[in-house]
Design an enzyme around this catalytic site. Structure first.
Site, PDB file in Angstrom:
ATOM      1  N   GLY A 102       0.246  -5.675  -4.659  1.00 53.24           N
ATOM      2  CA  GLY A 102       1.250  -6.088  -4.535  1.00 53.24           C
ATOM      3  C   GLY A 102       0.848  -7.226  -3.600  1.00 53.24           C
ATOM      4  O   GLY A 102       0.053  -8.116  -3.818  1.00 53.24           O
ATOM      5  N   PRO A 151       8.773  -5.775  12.251  1.00 55.79           N
ATOM      6  CA  PRO A 151       7.348  -6.921  13.232  1.00 55.79           C
ATOM      7  C   PRO A 151       6.734  -5.815  13.079  1.00 55.79           C
ATOM      8  O   PRO A 151       7.036  -3.768  13.256  1.00 55.79           O
ATOM      9  CB  PRO A 151       8.387  -6.836  13.888  1.00 55.79           C
ATOM     10  CG  PRO A 151       9.485  -6.010  14.069  1.00 55.79           C
ATOM     11  CD  PRO A 151       9.694  -5.239  12.853  1.00 55.79           C
ATOM     12  N   GLU A 161       1.544 -10.525 -10.287  1.00 50.25           N
ATOM     13  CA  GLU A 161       0.985 -10.173  -8.993  1.00 50.25           C
ATOM     14  C   GLU A 161      -0.327  -9.040  -9.528  1.00 50.25           C
ATOM     15  O   GLU A 161      -1.265  -8.140  -9.774  1.00 50.25           O
ATOM     16  CB  GLU A 161       1.376  -9.030  -7.962  1.00 50.25           C
ATOM     17  CG  GLU A 161       1.537 -10.294  -6.292  1.00 50.25           C
ATOM     18  CD  GLU A 161       0.532 -11.140  -5.966  1.00 50.25           C
ATOM     19  OE1 GLU A 161      -1.077 -10.463  -6.158  1.00 50.25           O
ATOM     20  OE2 GLU A 161       0.912 -11.730  -5.578  1.00 50.25           O
ATOM     21  N   GLU A 219     -11.965  -2.643  -8.433  1.00 47.50           N
ATOM     22  CA  GLU A 219     -11.148  -3.119  -7.176  1.00 47.50           C
ATOM     23  C   GLU A 219      -9.668  -1.512  -7.404  1.00 47.50           C
ATOM     24  O   GLU A 219      -8.258  -2.312  -6.420  1.00 47.50           O
ATOM     25  CB  GLU A 219     -10.595  -4.542  -6.979  1.00 47.50           C
ATOM     26  CG  GLU A 219     -11.484  -5.423  -7.172  1.00 47.50           C
ATOM     27  CD  GLU A 219     -12.542  -5.149  -5.660  1.00 47.50           C
ATOM     28  OE1 GLU A 219     -12.217  -4.376  -5.035  1.00 47.50           O
ATOM     29  OE2 GLU A 219     -13.997  -4.642  -6.218  1.00 47.50           O
TER      30      GLU A 219
END
Lengths: 211, 211
Positions: B49, B86, B65, B116
DNA sequence: ACAAAAGTGTTAAGGCTACACCCATGA
DNA sequence: TCATGGGTGTAGCCTTAACACTTTTGT
């Protein structure tokens, strides 16, 4: 204070589809009037919500926004998802995280004084700002899907209620008549008797609460 | 180019729980290795992402992406919701919109060359970066919930398949054995015979496709 | 007594689960 | 002929939907 980034950033808001039961048990939606003349959809009605702060949870932001805009405290909320099409807000890229929230009847009665926030019966809604009609659809669908399988209606109702009350609420939300006996069987697992009865003009009803 | 705002803004990313069927039909998850030494969770594995662009839909961002990071084209995706606590990203406020995505077996085979990006059998996952384990759980739950009621498994499977194939896939995803006859009855409405048969070592199997 | 809402049982149909054997093919 | 996976039916149980009358209370 200025904040500078090397890439443009989207705004993130939270919005809530807040349902409550108004007089006569009609399913009602809480809306706020957009009051800034320079902003899009000025004077239109919109779902309550607003920009998140940087150190709040999404739910925390929503609670704060609703307190600020409408004075309401949300006893129940669940996330519906993100609505983020570019162009959904004419001001720029604004992504909103939408929630379904439910409040008890007392909150619906109290909320009526603010001119900026009003309850509308679901059958008599004004046109909604932005893509809020789509968000509303998602909220209503979620509520309906949960009714028969979970006690999701709990926060909509008072502490105790008769099965007649409950059936009227379900029937209003689903927008269809329900068979009394089948209804009572189906929700039997979700409720339990309080031991109290409600006196009235007619035969007293046994009162129940959600388990 | 610099972008300056009078309020700080959160970053918005999209992430995908991408499932595919690997060799022997094992349910596998696509992960990417985090390769920037200065960034959090360096060298850890994460859901693919990244940051959204300002003029893309959320789905468009995700498609881009995944093409960039893994070369994959996603034939199917559905939104899971927003994850925005958060602190979920040490770099600052990052809100991610999570998706469930499913790819066909051919994509799983091809994707193995990039160092990757790698497919991991669900039973042998490395530790995941950020709150990606929670997102994975949501994705898996969504997939499981859809299996028996919708043709959601379609994008996971080749064009045609035997009912034995299909049962093995379902059984792997649900992580439980399924009764052969009951299974066939239940998915009967979701599939239709292609008219072909598959020759093999044993009795040829009738081939099906999703309706 | 009557008006009004509360409360209650049964039947038929369809769906789900558990369970065991025969079939077609290649080696 | 045997090994292997493919393919099939039934009985019991539970859930659902359809349907109408009696009970309790206040007036």
């Amino acid at each position: 204070m200025k904040y500078t980034y090397s890439f443009p950033k989207a705004d993130v808001t939270v919005d809530a589809v807040v349902f409550g039961l108004g007089v006569e048990g009609v399913l009602s939606l809480l809306l706020v009037r957009r009051g800034r003349p320079k902003e899009p959809f000025f004077d239109h009605w919109a779902l309550p919500g607003g920009f998140i702060d940087m150190d709040e949870t999404l739910e925390g932001s929503l609670l704060r926004e609703l307190r600020e805009e409408t004075g309401l405290i949300l006893p129940y909320m669940e996330q519906l998802g993100a609505f983020g099409d570019p162009g959904r807000d004419p001001r720029g890229r604004v992504i909103t995280i939408a929630y379904l929230a439910l409040v008890p009847p007392a909150a619906v009665k109290g909320g009526d004084d603010a001119a900026e926030a009003r309850w509308f019966p679901l059958q008599a809604l004004p046109p909604l700002a932005f893509d809020h009609a789509a968000i509303l659809e998602a909220g209503l669908a979620r509520l309906r899907a949960g009714l028969m399988v979970s006690p999701i209606a709990r926060p909509l109702l008072p502490e105790s209620f008769s099965l007649g009350d409950l059936q009227r609420v379900y029937s209003a939300i689903l927008d269809q008549p329900l068979d009394k006996r089948n209804f009572r069987r189906r929700i039997n697992d979700l409720v339990e008797p309080t031991g109290e009865r409600r006196e009235g003009k007619h035969r007293p009803a046994i009162l129940y609460r959600f388990r």
